[in-house]
Motif scaffolding. Structure first.
Motif, PDB file in Angstrom:
ATOM      1  N   UNK A  92       0.808  -1.210   0.000  1.00 28.41           N
ATOM      2  CA  UNK A  92       0.000   0.000   0.000  1.00 28.41           C
ATOM      3  C   UNK A  92       0.843   1.262   0.000  1.00 28.41           C
ATOM      4  N   UNK A  93       2.126   1.157   0.337  1.00 26.59           N
ATOM      5  CA  UNK A  93       2.979   2.334   0.414  1.00 26.59           C
ATOM      6  C   UNK A  93       4.361   1.950  -0.102  1.00 26.59           C
ATOM      7  N   UNK A  94       5.013   2.850  -0.822  1.00 23.64           N
ATOM      8  CA  UNK A  94       6.300   2.537  -1.434  1.00 23.64           C
ATOM      9  C   UNK A  94       7.489   3.033  -0.618  1.00 23.64           C
ATOM     10  N   UNK A  95       7.346   4.176   0.026  1.00 18.62           N
ATOM     11  CA  UNK A  95       8.467   4.785   0.751  1.00 18.62           C
ATOM     12  C   UNK A  95       8.287   4.563   2.246  1.00 18.62           C
ATOM     13  N   UNK A  96       9.200   3.821   2.837  1.00 21.08           N
ATOM     14  CA  UNK A  96       9.094   3.510   4.263  1.00 21.08           C
ATOM     15  C   UNK A  96       9.139   4.762   5.142  1.00 21.08           C
ATOM     16  N   UNK A  97       9.690   5.849   4.624  1.00 19.73           N
ATOM     17  CA  UNK A  97       9.780   7.077   5.407  1.00 19.73           C
ATOM     18  C   UNK A  97       8.422   7.744   5.625  1.00 19.73           C
ATOM     19  N   UNK A  98       7.425   7.297   4.883  1.00 18.03           N
ATOM     20  CA  UNK A  98       6.062   7.824   5.067  1.00 18.03           C
ATOM     21  C   UNK A  98       5.215   6.945   5.984  1.00 18.03           C
ATOM     22  N   UNK A  99       5.788   5.837   6.433  1.00 19.22           N
ATOM     23  CA  UNK A  99       5.005   4.894   7.236  1.00 19.22           C
ATOM     24  C   UNK A  99       4.550   5.501   8.556  1.00 19.22           C
ATOM     25  N   UNK A 100       5.355   6.367   9.138  1.00 14.99           N
ATOM     26  CA  UNK A 100       5.007   6.950  10.451  1.00 14.99           C
ATOM     27  C   UNK A 100       3.677   7.694  10.415  1.00 14.99           C
ATOM     28  N   UNK A 101       3.299   8.195   9.245  1.00  8.26           N
ATOM     29  CA  UNK A 101       2.024   8.912   9.142  1.00  8.26           C
ATOM     30  C   UNK A 101       0.829   7.954   9.127  1.00  8.26           C
ATOM     31  N   UNK A 102       1.099   6.656   9.006  1.00  8.07           N
ATOM     32  CA  UNK A 102       0.043   5.651   8.977  1.00  8.07           C
ATOM     33  C   UNK A 102      -0.195   5.009  10.342  1.00  8.07           C
ATOM     34  N   UNK A 103       0.587   5.398  11.332  1.00  6.16           N
ATOM     35  CA  UNK A 103       0.390   4.957  12.715  1.00  6.16           C
ATOM     36  C   UNK A 103      -0.046   6.171  13.527  1.00  6.16           C
ATOM     37  N   UNK A 104      -1.265   6.140  14.016  1.00  7.84           N
ATOM     38  CA  UNK A 104      -1.870   7.315  14.640  1.00  7.84           C
ATOM     39  C   UNK A 104      -1.027   7.891  15.774  1.00  7.84           C
ATOM     40  N   UNK A 105      -0.448   7.014  16.580  1.00  7.90           N
ATOM     41  CA  UNK A 105       0.295   7.496  17.740  1.00  7.90           C
ATOM     42  C   UNK A 105       1.665   8.051  17.387  1.00  7.90           C
ATOM     43  N   UNK A 106       2.037   7.980  16.098  1.00  5.64           N
ATOM     44  CA  UNK A 106       3.347   8.480  15.670  1.00  5.64           C
ATOM     45  C   UNK A 106       3.250   9.674  14.730  1.00  5.64           C
ATOM     46  N   UNK A 107       2.054   9.969  14.260  1.00  4.03           N
ATOM     47  CA  UNK A 107       1.880  11.085  13.320  1.00  4.03           C
ATOM     48  C   UNK A 107       1.835  12.420  14.078  1.00  4.03           C
ATOM     49  N   UNK A 108       2.171  13.498  13.369  1.00  6.90           N
ATOM     50  CA  UNK A 108       2.079  14.870  13.910  1.00  6.90           C
ATOM     51  C   UNK A 108       2.852  15.024  15.217  1.00  6.90           C
ATOM     52  N   UNK A 109       4.095  14.609  15.205  1.00  6.42           N
ATOM     53  CA  UNK A 109       4.947  14.719  16.380  1.00  6.42           C
ATOM     54  C   UNK A 109       5.916  15.894  16.248  1.00  6.42           C
ATOM     55  N   UNK A 110       6.430  16.360  17.389  1.00  6.11           N
ATOM     56  CA  UNK A 110       7.371  17.491  17.408  1.00  6.11           C
ATOM     57  C   UNK A 110       8.727  17.005  17.905  1.00  6.11           C
ATOM     58  N   UNK A 111       9.291  16.067  17.173  1.00  6.87           N
ATOM     59  CA  UNK A 111      10.613  15.558  17.513  1.00  6.87           C
ATOM     60  C   UNK A 111      11.681  16.594  17.130  1.00  6.87           C
ATOM     61  N   UNK A 112      12.893  16.353  17.553  1.00  3.32           N
ATOM     62  CA  UNK A 112      13.993  17.292  17.262  1.00  3.32           C
ATOM     63  C   UNK A 112      14.187  17.448  15.759  1.00  3.32           C
ATOM     64  N   UNK A 113      14.061  16.333  15.024  1.00  2.00           N
ATOM     65  CA  UNK A 113      14.230  16.365  13.575  1.00  2.00           C
ATOM     66  C   UNK A 113      12.873  16.203  12.900  1.00  2.00           C
ATOM     67  N   UNK A 114      12.597  17.059  11.919  1.00  3.37           N
ATOM     68  CA  UNK A 114      11.308  17.028  11.231  1.00  3.37           C
ATOM     69  C   UNK A 114      11.065  15.709  10.511  1.00  3.37           C
ATOM     70  N   UNK A 115      12.137  15.090  10.032  1.00  6.26           N
ATOM     71  CA  UNK A 115      12.002  13.834   9.291  1.00  6.26           C
ATOM     72  C   UNK A 115      12.251  12.614  10.178  1.00  6.26           C
ATOM     73  N   UNK A 116      12.058  12.754  11.455  1.00  4.25           N
ATOM     74  CA  UNK A 116      12.317  11.670  12.410  1.00  4.25           C
ATOM     75  C   UNK A 116      11.430  10.469  12.106  1.00  4.25           C
ATOM     76  N   UNK A 117      12.046   9.295  12.001  1.00  2.55           N
ATOM     77  CA  UNK A 117      11.306   8.045  11.780  1.00  2.55           C
ATOM     78  C   UNK A 117      11.081   7.285  13.080  1.00  2.55           C
ATOM     79  N   UNK A 118      11.471   7.884  14.210  1.00  5.61           N
ATOM     80  CA  UNK A 118      11.211   7.321  15.534  1.00  5.61           C
ATOM     81  C   UNK A 118      11.894   5.964  15.721  1.00  5.61           C
ATOM     82  N   UNK A 119      13.138   5.873  15.231  1.00  6.31           N
ATOM     83  CA  UNK A 119      13.871   4.608  15.357  1.00  6.31           C
ATOM     84  C   UNK A 119      15.169   4.830  16.147  1.00  6.31           C
TER      85      UNK A 119
END
Length: 287
Positions: free
Chosen positions: A221-248
Motif C-alpha cells: 500500500x505504500x512505497x516509501x518507508x519514510x512515510x510509514x510513520x504517518x500511517x500509525x496514529x500514535x506516531x503522526x504529527x509529532x514534534x521531535x527534534x528532527x522534522x524527518x524523524x522516523x522514531x527509530x
C-alpha cells in the motif's frame, strides 16, 4: 440510467439500479483507455433490453484498493480472533496502516470471543481504543449484536477484511439474505480456508452496502518507508527534534520517550519497525 456495480465475473458486470439489477458489459472504449470497471463503481448504463445493458461511463471514484480491486469504500471492518486462528497482531496493524494511508475509516471486529479469555480481550481492546479505533466484540453464534453492527454500517459502503477463518462469512450470513459459503479451520495450521472466490456487494438498506471479497493484500500500500510513520496514529504529527524523524534511532524523539513511559503499546511499535524494514527491503530490491 445510474447504478452501482455489485458483482464482477470476468467481463460481465452486475449493475444494481433503483429498480432492478442488469447484466452488463463495458463499452470497448474503456479497454482502449486502460480503464477497468470495479465492483463498487457508480456507473451510467445504456439499457439494451429487459435484463442487459452496457456500461457507458464510470463516475468519479472516492478511492480504490488494488487487491482486491474495489472502489468507493467508506470503511473497512478488520476481523481478528485471539484463538482459532491465533491472533496475528502484525497483520492487524498492517491493515490499519493501509486504512490510514488510504484515508478509509477502520473498525476492529474482535470475533469468536467465546474462545478467548476476558483478560486477553480487554488487553487488545485497551490498546486500540486508546488510539481512537472503534472495537466491536462478536460471537457470531450466540447473541449476535445486529443492532450495534447496523449502527456502524448505516449509510456507508463497508468491506470486511482479515485472515481466513476469523468469522467473516458467518458474520455476513447473519446480515444478508444470501448464504455465504463458510470455510473450516485447518487442524494442522490452525488457519482458515479461504472460501470467497469473487467480489460482491450486498445491500443492507438505503445507501448501506457491504463487500464480500476474497481477501485483502495490504503489503504494497505504500512505497516509501519514510512515510510509514504517518500511517500509525500514535506516531503522526509529532514534534521531535528532527522534522524527518522516523522514531527509530534519532535523538530527542517524542515517540521513543512515550514508548519508554508506557504511553505507546510495545506491540504497535515493534510492528511499526517490522513493517518499516519490510518496506525498506522491498524498495531497495525493487530494481
Amino acid at each position: 440510467m445510474n447504478g452501482k456495480i455489485t458483482k464482477a465475473q470476468k467481463e460481465l458486470y452486475y449493475v444494481k439500479t433503483p429498480n432492478k439489477t442488469y447484466m452488463c458489459k463495458a463499452r470497448g472504449n474503456f479497454r482502449v483507455k486502460g480503464i477497468k470497471p470495479l465492483v463498487g463503481d457508480d456507473v451510467v448504463i445504456d439499457i439494451q433490453d429487459e435484463d442487459t445493458a452496457y456500461i457507458t461511463e464510470i463516475l468519479p471514484r472516492k478511492n480504490e484498493i488494488k487487491r482486491p480491486n474495489i472502489a468507493n469504500i467508506d470503511q473497512i471492518l478488520v476481523f481478528v480472533t485471539i484463538n482459532d486462528p491465533p491472533l496475528n497482531i502484525f497483520n492487524l496493524d498492517k491493515y490499519l496502516a493501509m486504512c490510514e494511508h488510504e484515508n478509509i475509516e477502520a473498525v476492529i471486529i474482535l470475533s469468536k470471543i467465546d474462545l478467548a479469555s476476558d483478560e486477553k480481550i480487554d488487553q487488545l481492546i485497551s490498546i486500540y481504543n486508546s488510539i481512537g479505533y472503534k472495537t466491536i466484540t462478536l460471537d457470531n453464534y450466540h447473541d449476535f449484536p445486529e443492532g450495534k453492527i447496523m449502527e456502524v454500517l448505516h449509510g456507508k459502503t463497508s468491506a470486511v477484511s482479515g485472515a481466513s477463518g476469523v468469522g467473516k462469512s458467518t458474520f455476513l450470513n447473519n446480515l444478508v439474505d444470501t448464504d455465504v459459503e463458510i470455510g473450516e479451520i485447518s487442524d494442522k495450521s490452525k488457519r482458515g480456508k479461504n472460501t470467497t472466490r469473487h467480489t460482491e456487494i450486498f445491500t443492507l438498506g438505503e445507501n448501506t452496502h457491504i463487500f464480500d471479497t476474497p481477501g485483502f493484500d495490504s503489503f504494497d500500500f505504500i512505497e516509501d518507508e519514510n512515510n510509514l510513520k504517518y500511517c500509525f496514529r500514535e506516531m503522526a504529527d509529532r514534534s521531535c527534534k528532527f522534522n524527518n524523524c522516523n522514531h527509530i534511532n534519532e535523538p530527542a524523539c517524542e515517540v521513543k520517550a512515550d514508548l519508554d513511559a508506557g504511553h505507546i503499546a510495545q506491540s504497535r511499535y515493534e510492528d511499526y519497525l517490522m513493517l518499516f524494514n519490510e518496506l525498506k527491503e522491498r524498495r531497495e530490491n525493487k530494481w
